[in-house]
Design a protein around this motif. Structure first.
Motif, short mmCIF file in Angstrom:
data_model
loop_
_atom_site.label_atom_id
_atom_site.label_comp_id
_atom_site.label_asym_id
_atom_site.label_seq_id
_atom_site.Cartn_x
_atom_site.Cartn_y
_atom_site.Cartn_z
N LYS A 140 1.11 -1.14 0.06
CA LYS A 140 -0.27 0.33 0.27
C LYS A 140 0.92 1.28 -0.21
CE LYS A 140 -4.17 1.78 2.21
NZ LYS A 140 -4.92 1.79 3.33
N LYS A 179 2.61 4.74 0.98
CA LYS A 179 2.37 5.42 1.74
C LYS A 179 2.97 7.08 1.74
CE LYS A 179 1.10 2.55 4.78
NZ LYS A 179 -0.82 2.85 5.18
N GLU A 223 -1.56 -4.22 11.19
CA GLU A 223 -2.98 -4.22 9.89
C GLU A 223 -3.74 -3.84 10.05
OE1 GLU A 223 -2.77 -9.04 9.45
OE2 GLU A 223 -4.82 -8.57 10.31
N ASN A 270 -2.80 -0.50 9.00
CA ASN A 270 -2.25 -0.59 8.05
C ASN A 270 -3.36 0.78 6.87
OD1 ASN A 270 -0.36 -0.40 5.19
ND2 ASN A 270 -2.19 -1.92 4.61
N GLU A 271 -4.69 0.07 7.82
CA GLU A 271 -5.85 0.51 7.13
C GLU A 271 -5.57 2.54 7.59
OE1 GLU A 271 -7.25 -0.55 4.53
OE2 GLU A 271 -6.10 -2.00 4.62
N LYS A 272 -5.65 3.21 8.55
CA LYS A 272 -5.70 4.38 9.04
C LYS A 272 -4.67 5.28 8.82
CE LYS A 272 -9.14 2.53 13.45
NZ LYS A 272 -9.56 3.27 13.03
N ASN A 322 -1.78 7.07 6.70
CA ASN A 322 -0.53 6.94 5.21
C ASN A 322 0.16 7.15 5.35
OD1 ASN A 322 -0.67 7.23 2.45
ND2 ASN A 322 -0.81 9.50 2.81
#
Length: 253
Positions: free
Chosen positions: A5, A7, A187, A190-192, A194
């Motif tokens: 992802k 960043k 995990e 990683n979603e919350k 940037n």
């Protein structure tokens, strides 16, 4: 094929992490930082085996002042590990540090935090918020227990302090000695977030047990596209941390 992802890109000395940059390998000296000769010798050994970024403990003002001399003799970015004392952060910045590892909520009043943030802004120095399950804020632990959610909530609190001061030059780590808790925390993070994630298992253990725990935990996260820089934590010669980290990363090449 691993799809990381993307960043925010953060620059640490001449190394960039986040975005599409390669995963950087880190270690930490186990010398007394004020012993410049021993610290420089250890860093040079780490450089030889492929360390990209190295951290030193700053426990007092002599450690902070030593950074200036250490920086003259090494070729990789240097990170200052600071707990609680904003004055050590300011002195480290003054000595030419490339990055701080400090939790803003732990260094006192907002005025003290502002002094550190403004100094970092002026010299484009990033701050790593390093949350550890073994040293959670009492209120956070009371509300969430010793869980992955507690790690993430604690990181959110520290990030908000910096963002409220218009500071976004941030790296985040959420470590536990328990592999499954660490994986779950990253995990969620990683979603919350940037911001780039510094991945590792804290106090992983001896070369034998620490390599296994790190291989499972870091390996799982890397395979799932999580992590922009890694540190294998072993109670041994830091050179072994780099060798294990490189072996973990080479598994995915």
């Amino acid at each position: 094929m691993i799809n990381r992802k993307i960043k925010k890109e953060i620059k640490i000395g001449d190394i960039s992490i986040g975005n599409n940059n390669p995963i950087a390998i880190q270690s930490m000296c186990n010398t007394r930082t004020k012993d410049v000769s021993s610290t420089v010798n250890q860093i040079k050994q780490l450089e030889k085996v492929g360390c990209n970024i190295v951290r030193v403990a700053v426990l007092d003002i002599e450690d902070a002042k030593a950074i200036k001399e250490i920086k003259k003799q090494i070729s990789i970015p240097l990170v200052a590990d600071i707990h609680f004392d904003y004055r050590l952060a300011l002195e480290s910045i003054n000595s030419g540090i490339d990055k701080l590892r400090i939790n803003p909520g732990n260094i006192g009043s907002i005025d003290k935090i502002k002094l550190v943030v403004e100094a970092c802004k002026e010299k484009n120095i990033p701050i790593r918020i390093g949350v550890n399950l073994g040293s959670l804020d009492k209120e956070v632990e009371k509300q969430y227990g010793r869980t992955a959610e507690a790690l993430v909530y604690s990181a959110l609190k520290h990030v908000k302090i910096l963002e409220d001061l218009n500071f976004y030059n941030i790296v985040i780590s959420l470590k536990a000695s328990d592999v499954l808790t660490t994986i779950e925390a990253y995990e969620i993070a990683n979603e919350k977030f940037n911001y780039p994630l510094h991945v590792g298992i804290t106090e992983a253990g001896t070369t034998f047990s620490g390599s296994i725990k790190s291989g499972i935990g870091i390996g799982h996260l890397i395979y799932n596209g999580i992590g922009d820089t890694i540190r294998v934590s072993l109670s041994d010669d830091p050179v072994k941390e780099i060798k294990v980290a490189k072996e973990i990363l080479s598994t995915f090449n």
